[in-house]
Design a protein around this motif. Structure first.
Motif, PDB file in Angstrom:
ATOM      1  N   GLU A 236      -4.294   1.399   6.371  1.00 15.82           N
ATOM      2  CA  GLU A 236      -4.120   2.040   7.679  1.00 15.82           C
ATOM      3  C   GLU A 236      -5.473   2.358   8.303  1.00 15.82           C
ATOM      4  O   GLU A 236      -5.657   2.194   9.504  1.00 15.82           O
ATOM      5  N   LYS A 237      -6.400   2.798   7.478  1.00 12.16           N
ATOM      6  CA  LYS A 237      -7.729   3.129   7.986  1.00 12.16           C
ATOM      7  C   LYS A 237      -8.434   1.873   8.489  1.00 12.16           C
ATOM      8  O   LYS A 237      -9.101   1.905   9.525  1.00 12.16           O
TER       9      LYS A 237
ATOM     10  N   MET B  36     -10.483   0.736   0.358  1.00 14.67           N
ATOM     11  CA  MET B  36     -10.133   1.544   1.510  1.00 14.67           C
ATOM     12  C   MET B  36      -8.641   1.404   1.819  1.00 14.67           C
ATOM     13  O   MET B  36      -8.018   0.406   1.490  1.00 14.67           O
ATOM     14  N   ASP B  37      -8.149   2.391   2.467  1.00 13.48           N
ATOM     15  CA  ASP B  37      -6.752   2.406   2.847  1.00 13.48           C
ATOM     16  C   ASP B  37      -6.501   1.379   3.955  1.00 13.48           C
ATOM     17  O   ASP B  37      -7.308   1.200   4.864  1.00 13.48           O
TER      18      ASP B  37
END
Length: 70
Positions: free
Chosen positions: A4-5, A1-2
């Motif tokens: 930032e997310k 997953m990113d």
């Protein structure tokens, strides 16, 4: 997953926990009827103290949760 997310999800979880904490605190004050027990002058002083206590408790919880998720 990113990354930032993940940060957004972490902040959302912290915000939800703090919201629930505030809601429980508000319910407790209503149950105790602490806001309407005193005359207006004393009530304002007590309300200001409660606001400061709530702000301090919220910031402490935020720091604790933030340090856990880091």
């Amino acid at each position: 997953m990113d990354l930032e997310k993940l940060k957004r999800i972490k902040n959302l979880i912290i915000a939800k926990i703090l919201f629930v904490f505030g809601w429980i605190y508000d319910l407790a004050m209503r149950i105790l009827n602490a806001v309407n027990k005193t005359p207006i002058e004393k009530d304002k002083d007590r309300r200001n103290v409660r606001i400061k206590q709530f702000a301090i408790a919220t910031s402490i919880l935020y720091v604790i949760f933030n340090s856990i998720f880091i």
